[in-house]
Design a protein around this motif. Structure first.
Motif, PDB file in Angstrom:
ATOM      1  N   TYR A   5      46.123  44.407  34.655  1.00 29.54           N
ATOM      2  CA  TYR A   5      45.050  44.428  35.358  1.00 29.54           C
ATOM      3  C   TYR A   5      44.538  43.398  36.192  1.00 29.54           C
ATOM      4  CZ  TYR A   5      43.756  47.573  31.173  1.00 29.54           C
ATOM      5  OH  TYR A   5      44.455  48.495  30.648  1.00 29.54           O
ATOM      6  N   SER A   6      44.269  43.166  36.965  1.00 30.88           N
ATOM      7  CA  SER A   6      43.577  42.805  38.114  1.00 30.88           C
ATOM      8  C   SER A   6      41.792  41.928  37.217  1.00 30.88           C
ATOM      9  CB  SER A   6      42.992  44.031  39.210  1.00 30.88           C
ATOM     10  OG  SER A   6      41.679  44.565  39.240  1.00 30.88           O
ATOM     11  N   ILE A   7      41.433  42.253  36.097  1.00 35.19           N
ATOM     12  CA  ILE A   7      40.026  42.238  35.739  1.00 35.19           C
ATOM     13  C   ILE A   7      39.022  43.263  36.759  1.00 35.19           C
ATOM     14  CG2 ILE A   7      38.809  40.133  34.650  1.00 35.19           C
ATOM     15  CD1 ILE A   7      41.074  40.789  32.922  1.00 35.19           C
ATOM     16  N   GLY A   8      38.506  42.089  37.743  1.00 33.27           N
ATOM     17  CA  GLY A   8      38.052  42.573  38.905  1.00 33.27           C
ATOM     18  C   GLY A   8      38.118  43.988  38.819  1.00 33.27           C
ATOM     19  N   PRO A   9      37.320  45.834  39.018  1.00 33.23           N
ATOM     20  CA  PRO A   9      36.981  46.000  40.155  1.00 33.23           C
ATOM     21  C   PRO A   9      37.111  46.210  41.569  1.00 33.23           C
ATOM     22  CG  PRO A   9      35.969  46.625  38.955  1.00 33.23           C
ATOM     23  CD  PRO A   9      35.741  45.022  38.468  1.00 33.23           C
ATOM     24  N   VAL A  10      37.068  44.513  41.606  1.00 34.95           N
ATOM     25  CA  VAL A  10      36.569  44.119  43.460  1.00 34.95           C
ATOM     26  C   VAL A  10      36.878  42.960  43.666  1.00 34.95           C
ATOM     27  CG1 VAL A  10      34.328  45.576  43.679  1.00 34.95           C
ATOM     28  CG2 VAL A  10      34.418  43.445  42.559  1.00 34.95           C
ATOM     29  N   CYS A  11      37.062  42.457  44.904  1.00 38.25           N
ATOM     30  CA  CYS A  11      37.814  41.250  44.792  1.00 38.25           C
ATOM     31  C   CYS A  11      37.399  39.987  44.445  1.00 38.25           C
ATOM     32  CB  CYS A  11      38.160  41.645  46.423  1.00 38.25           C
ATOM     33  SG  CYS A  11      36.058  42.167  47.356  1.00 38.25           S
ATOM     34  N   SER A  12      35.884  39.537  44.719  1.00 43.42           N
ATOM     35  CA  SER A  12      35.865  37.930  44.486  1.00 43.42           C
ATOM     36  C   SER A  12      36.378  37.328  42.675  1.00 43.42           C
ATOM     37  CB  SER A  12      34.349  37.914  45.051  1.00 43.42           C
ATOM     38  OG  SER A  12      34.736  38.317  46.440  1.00 43.42           O
ATOM     39  N   PRO A  13      35.614  38.488  42.195  1.00 44.20           N
ATOM     40  CA  PRO A  13      35.764  38.414  40.292  1.00 44.20           C
ATOM     41  C   PRO A  13      37.456  37.899  40.126  1.00 44.20           C
ATOM     42  CG  PRO A  13      34.092  40.459  40.782  1.00 44.20           C
ATOM     43  CD  PRO A  13      34.684  40.466  42.215  1.00 44.20           C
ATOM     44  N   THR A  14      38.001  39.424  40.383  1.00 45.58           N
ATOM     45  CA  THR A  14      39.681  39.072  40.766  1.00 45.58           C
ATOM     46  C   THR A  14      39.603  37.840  40.929  1.00 45.58           C
ATOM     47  OG1 THR A  14      39.940  41.479  40.628  1.00 45.58           O
ATOM     48  CG2 THR A  14      41.799  40.383  41.293  1.00 45.58           C
ATOM     49  N   ARG A  15      39.714  37.063  42.285  1.00 46.47           N
ATOM     50  CA  ARG A  15      40.186  36.272  42.750  1.00 46.47           C
ATOM     51  C   ARG A  15      39.767  35.046  41.855  1.00 46.47           C
ATOM     52  NH1 ARG A  15      42.247  37.668  47.804  1.00 46.47           N
ATOM     53  NH2 ARG A  15      41.485  40.018  48.125  1.00 46.47           N
ATOM     54  N   ALA A  16      38.642  35.056  41.356  1.00 46.15           N
ATOM     55  CA  ALA A  16      38.262  33.761  39.849  1.00 46.15           C
ATOM     56  C   ALA A  16      39.097  33.607  39.371  1.00 46.15           C
ATOM     57  CB  ALA A  16      36.403  33.894  40.314  1.00 46.15           C
ATOM     58  N   SER A  17      39.123  34.849  38.720  1.00 47.62           N
ATOM     59  CA  SER A  17      39.945  34.826  36.949  1.00 47.62           C
ATOM     60  C   SER A  17      41.248  35.161  37.472  1.00 47.62           C
ATOM     61  CB  SER A  17      39.337  36.449  36.538  1.00 47.62           C
ATOM     62  OG  SER A  17      38.180  36.668  35.985  1.00 47.62           O
ATOM     63  N   PHE A  18      41.973  35.437  38.580  1.00 43.34           N
ATOM     64  CA  PHE A  18      42.979  34.393  38.568  1.00 43.34           C
ATOM     65  C   PHE A  18      42.680  33.417  38.976  1.00 43.34           C
ATOM     66  CE2 PHE A  18      46.405  36.550  41.945  1.00 43.34           C
ATOM     67  CZ  PHE A  18      47.426  35.309  42.244  1.00 43.34           C
ATOM     68  N   LEU A  19      42.757  32.733  39.420  1.00 41.12           N
ATOM     69  CA  LEU A  19      42.889  31.143  39.067  1.00 41.12           C
ATOM     70  C   LEU A  19      42.439  30.079  38.648  1.00 41.12           C
ATOM     71  CD1 LEU A  19      41.081  30.093  42.860  1.00 41.12           C
ATOM     72  CD2 LEU A  19      44.043  30.714  42.506  1.00 41.12           C
ATOM     73  N   THR A  20      41.574  30.697  37.141  1.00 40.39           N
ATOM     74  CA  THR A  20      40.599  29.584  36.307  1.00 40.39           C
ATOM     75  C   THR A  20      41.664  30.416  35.401  1.00 40.39           C
ATOM     76  OG1 THR A  20      39.089  31.032  36.174  1.00 40.39           O
ATOM     77  CG2 THR A  20      39.170  29.246  37.650  1.00 40.39           C
ATOM     78  N   GLY A  21      41.969  31.362  34.711  1.00 37.75           N
ATOM     79  CA  GLY A  21      42.087  32.171  33.225  1.00 37.75           C
ATOM     80  C   GLY A  21      40.840  31.793  32.572  1.00 37.75           C
ATOM     81  N   ARG A  22      40.025  32.306  33.381  1.00 41.59           N
ATOM     82  CA  ARG A  22      38.801  32.572  32.798  1.00 41.59           C
ATOM     83  C   ARG A  22      37.698  34.204  33.177  1.00 41.59           C
ATOM     84  NH1 ARG A  22      35.845  28.507  30.492  1.00 41.59           N
ATOM     85  NH2 ARG A  22      33.890  27.709  31.830  1.00 41.59           N
ATOM     86  N   HIS A  23      36.701  35.055  33.017  1.00 39.97           N
ATOM     87  CA  HIS A  23      36.707  35.477  33.579  1.00 39.97           C
ATOM     88  C   HIS A  23      35.742  35.284  33.641  1.00 39.97           C
ATOM     89  CE1 HIS A  23      33.819  39.345  33.361  1.00 39.97           C
ATOM     90  NE2 HIS A  23      34.958  40.065  32.453  1.00 39.97           N
ATOM     91  N   TYR A  24      35.104  36.067  35.452  1.00 36.54           N
ATOM     92  CA  TYR A  24      34.605  36.234  36.441  1.00 36.54           C
ATOM     93  C   TYR A  24      33.243  35.355  35.756  1.00 36.54           C
ATOM     94  CZ  TYR A  24      34.603  41.638  36.415  1.00 36.54           C
ATOM     95  OH  TYR A  24      34.482  42.193  35.943  1.00 36.54           O
ATOM     96  N   PHE A  25      32.521  36.844  35.066  1.00 41.31           N
ATOM     97  CA  PHE A  25      31.288  36.741  34.901  1.00 41.31           C
ATOM     98  C   PHE A  25      30.473  34.777  34.163  1.00 41.31           C
ATOM     99  CE2 PHE A  25      28.225  39.893  33.554  1.00 41.31           C
ATOM    100  CZ  PHE A  25      28.176  40.728  34.721  1.00 41.31           C
TER     101      PHE A  25
END
Length: 488
Positions: free
Chosen positions: A70-90
């Protein structure tokens, strides 16, 4: 030699075991790659019969293919935040694309590895804040005066990035280049910007890797391709490969161009003598912009992507919007030809890299992902943590084989519950058959959102007077003021 880990992101690949990191004499290199808007069904290793991806297919043969990533985000910026931090973008207020920024207080893969003596580099798309205090990409929602958050101020030694999407051929030209230039180590780049964008950014990533290898220094390289996000333009040689496919040839060609650069990167690792010491991961940031049948997309390069039959597409929390192609490669650790059906996600990158390198996350900092080395090595087939999603009016959770989607904290009348092990296309809603499971998963979703709100307000940051740039985003009817354990 240094052990180097290369991460290939199509949906990302699941990694290593903590005991290995503790006993390793030298740390591995890490390469984390990701495409933009690449659908689960847009690669040869996932069954596409049109698009040529021989180098990615070879990685699947040499390492592991992650079928349920899973990308976690269905759009780009949210996924990228989670990608680098291991934390949900919210948790950091990046609600959707082109919105908000990566807070300085967040602990990222780059920061963790820089503290371990790694050279750190980021190449391609950034999309986690503006790169200037005065301008932002045309038409975007960010405010330069408050959303300035470039990679050179986020623990990267080297960077070559754009704030937002650019066209995939001649990236310095066209409408998307307006107020959206490439920045190289903090300055606007003016050279080597013609032709294939995937080649342009790899021209910067490879010298970074060469320098680190020459200095015998471990490195982490994050490589985020722009393709096949619109504006999708393929060069002449790639269009020739797909003659007869109409405008979709641009989409197909831009993906093959990425594949060529992945092959170029692997050849360079071999040449430098570090291939066996490198772990590589590859995935996509969300599903395709269009999920139509390619035979019906010949005149629409924007909608030529396919999901492999999954429901939904980009901007959807259904599988087609968030399940993405993903690979992992680490010679000697991940067995060739491994196929993993266990759910994993980009949230797992930081905890996995932590286990591989001995890097330590901040104490007290909530991580939503987990170390997936045991999964990648075939020791276990279960992801211990549930995987949360949040977008638009929906919040959802993947827990084992089941996925719950809700759109109200109080009314469960429109809830959707699917057994993904038997219903990968999400056609059979089991809400009424499993009311107790719905109640349990609802409680977990709402408790997660309550936790995310606390994080957004700075509960885990050291700054006592921390104030989020934007107020907690109350989208439609999802409330987290009083999370409830039941579905009543």
């Amino acid at each position: 030699m240094f052990r180097k880990i290369l991460f290939l992101s199509i949906p990302l690949v699941c990694l290593l075991d903590t005991t290995h990191a503790a006993t390793a004499e030298k740390p591995p290199n890490i390469i984390l790659m990701m495409c933009d808007d690449l659908g689960w069904g847009d690669t040869g290793f996932n069954g596409n019969k049109i698009i040529k991806t021989p180098h990615l297919d070879q990685i699947a043969a040499d390492g592991a293919k992650l079928n349920h990533f899973y990308s976690i985000g269905p759009v780009c910026s949210p996924t990228r935040a989670s990608f680098l931090t291991g934390r949900h973008y919210f948790r950091m207020g990046i609600w959707t694309a082109n919105y908000g920024h990566l807070p300085q207080e967040e602990f990222t893969i780059a920061r963790m590895l820089r503290e371990k003596g790694y050279a750190t580099g980021h190449f391609g798309k950034w999309h986690l804040g503006t790169l200037s205090t005065e301008i932002s990409a045309k038409g975007k929602k960010r405010r330069p005066e408050v959303n300035f958050a470039p990679p050179w101020l986020r623990d990267y030694d080297a960077s070559f990035v754009t704030e937002s999407a650019v066209q995939t051929w001649d990236p310095g030209k066209g409408e998307r280049a307006v107020d959206n230039p490439y920045y190289e180590n903090g300055s606007i780049a003016t050279e080597n910007l013609e032709g294939c964008d995937s080649r342009v950014l790899m021209d910067r990533a490879i010298p970074f890797i060469r320098d680190a290898a020459a200095a015998e220094k471990p490195f982490v390289a994050v490589i985020w391709f722009h393709a096949p996000h619109e504006d999708v333009v393929a060069g002449p040689e790639y269009l020739k490969m797909y003659e007869g496919h109409g405008a979709a040839a641009h989409y197909y060609g831009s993906i093959t161009a990425v594949d060529d650069q992945v092959g170029r990167l692997r050849a360079e690792l071999d040449k430098l003598g570090v291939a066996d010491d490198t772990a590589l991961f590859f995935c996509s940031d969300n599903g395709p912009e269009g999920a139509t049948d390619p035979d019906q997309s010949k005149n629409n390069r924007r909608s030529a992507g396919v999901t492999g039959g999954f429901k939904g597409r980009k901007r959807s929390v259904h599988e087609g919007g968030v399940r993405v192609p993903a690979l992992a490669l680490w010679p000697g650790r991940i067995q060739p030809g491994t196929v993993i059906d266990t759910p994993c996600s980009v949230l797992d990158y930081l905890p996995t890299v932590s286990a591989v390198t001995g890097g330590e996350p901040l104490p007290g900092r909530i991580l939503d992902g987990e170390n997936i080395i045991p999964i990648l090595e075939g020791k276990v087939n279960k992801h211990e943590k549930s995987i949360p999603f949040r977008f638009g009016p929906y919040a959802c959770l993947v827990k084992g084989d089941f996925k719950l989607i809700i759109n109200s904290p109080d009314d469960n009348g429109e809830d959707e519950l699917y057994d993904l092990s038997k219903d990968r296309k999400e056609t059979n809603n089991l809400r009424k058959q499993y009311p107790e499971m719905v109640q349990e998963m609802r409680g977990e979703i709402l408790a997660f959102l309550h936790s995310a709100k606390n994080s957004h307000n700075g509960a885990e940051y050291d700054e006592k007077d921390y104030k989020a740039t934007d107020a907690w985003k109350m989208l439609r009817n999802i409330s987290v003021e009083k999370p409830k354990p039941s579905g009543k």
